[in-house]
Design a protein around this motif. Structure first.
Motif, PDB file in Angstrom:
ATOM      1  N   ARG A 289       0.815  -1.223   0.000  1.00  0.00           N
ATOM      2  CA  ARG A 289       0.000   0.000   0.000  1.00  0.00           C
ATOM      3  C   ARG A 289       0.848   1.272   0.000  1.00  0.00           C
ATOM      4  NH1 ARG A 289      -3.175   0.919   4.218  1.00  0.00           N
ATOM      5  NH2 ARG A 289      -2.172  -0.593   5.574  1.00  0.00           N
ATOM      6  N   TYR A 290       2.049   1.203   0.579  1.00  0.00           N
ATOM      7  CA  TYR A 290       2.896   2.409   0.610  1.00  0.00           C
ATOM      8  C   TYR A 290       3.993   2.366  -0.451  1.00  0.00           C
ATOM      9  CZ  TYR A 290       0.167   3.116   4.769  1.00  0.00           C
ATOM     10  OH  TYR A 290      -0.904   3.277   5.615  1.00  0.00           O
TER      11      TYR A 290
ATOM     12  N   ARG B 252      -1.520   7.033  12.292  1.00  0.00           N
ATOM     13  CA  ARG B 252      -1.466   6.955  10.835  1.00  0.00           C
ATOM     14  C   ARG B 252      -0.677   8.126  10.306  1.00  0.00           C
ATOM     15  NH1 ARG B 252      -5.969   5.950   7.385  1.00  0.00           N
ATOM     16  NH2 ARG B 252      -4.406   4.565   6.551  1.00  0.00           N
TER      17      ARG B 252
END
Ligand code: ADP
Length: 266
Positions: free
Chosen positions: A163-164, A207
């Motif tokens: 995802r990153y 986050r």
């Protein structure tokens, strides 16, 4: 931080004597505070998607005769309900691991099996983002522990790495045995983590606040779960990262030997 919490009990004894007992309740107090913070954070985090779902349902009723809007708002509603479901799932997992009792019924687990299963669960996500997933094997590596929890931890790391990462990037998982430990390294070439956030990313509900992170729709609990699973297995996490170059999260736990292997070695 050096703060000690004591409870005192005073008991009168015979002959004008008094017994004073000091109990060190620092750990009990700390656990109680952790539990209270956790519940407060959960309530706050759950309210956001629940509120959004209510609002979206109302909006859909208001635009019932505008098919395009109905489709758009329903899609948003679905995204919020998926987010709520993964939040609840992560909260359940975290509450299972944070008291350390989760591996009471451990067994010998093949690290290759754990890595293969974790990667399998991330394959569709990787493909949809054009990410190349690679893994190197270590067929003899074994650990003692809870297989589903270990798989969840490695899956969380691989899922984050995907995802990153930028589209077309590469994510690899390597396993090595070194000085009595098994080291599972999840390497990405993605956005990286600035030095001042490297401790904080393991906090519950933390986050990264770049827009990219928010678009990812994560829960902020993934790394907290990983950290607790490692600790429950007598291990730890190491993080190397450089902004814009990528990150390597290494999950380290003691290696275990099958009884017959141990005998052969003696
Ligand atoms: P989530 O991914 O749901 O936000 P996590 O606990 O898994 O929650 O991660 C916390 C934060 O750490 C993320 O919001 C992100 O900012 C950062 N992070 C985690 N893994 C990576 C990674 N591989 N590369 C860059 N940043 C990461």
């Amino acid at each position: 931080t050096g703060r000690i919490v004591l409870s005192i009990r005073i008991a009168p004894m015979s002959g004008n004597r008094t017994l004073i007992l000091f109990f060190d309740t620092t750990e009990a107090k700390r656990l109680e505070e952790t539990r209270r913070d956790f519940v407060a954070n959960i309530s706050h985090e759950l309210k956001t998607p629940i509120g959004a779902i209510g609002l979206l349902a109302e909006t859909i009723q208001d635009v019932a005769d505008e098919p395009e809007n109905v489709v758009a708002f329903s899609a948003q509603l679905q995204r919020e309900s998926v987010r709520l479901a993964s939040l609840v799932q992560d909260i359940i997992e975290l509450s299972r691991v944070q008291d350390g009792a989760a591996i009471a019924h451990g067994e010998l687990v093949s690290v290759d099996d754990v890595v293969a299963e974790a990667i399998d669960r991330c394959r569709i996500e990787a493909e949809s983002r054009g990410i190349i997933l690679a893994s190197a094997q270590a067929p003899d590596a074994q650990v003692f522990g809870d297989r589903p929890l270990l798989t969840t931890a490695v899956r969380n790391l691989v899922d984050n790495a995907i995802r990153y990462s930028n589209r077309g990037g590469r994510v690899s998982v390597g396993v090595t045995c070194f000085e009595g430990d098994v080291r599972i390294a999840v390497v990405d070439q993605g956005v990286g983590i600035p030095p001042e956030l490297r401790e904080r990313v393991f906090e519950r509900f933390f986050r990264g606040d770049d827009a990219r992170t928010r678009e990812e729709g994560g829960t902020g609990l993934g790394l907290s779960i990983v950290k607790h699973v490692a600790a429950d297995h007598g291990g730890r996490i190491e993080l190397w990262s450089e902004p814009c170059k990528g990150s390597t999260f290494t999950f380290i736990i003691p290696e275990a030997y099958a009884p017959d292997t141990e005998q052969e070695e003696q």
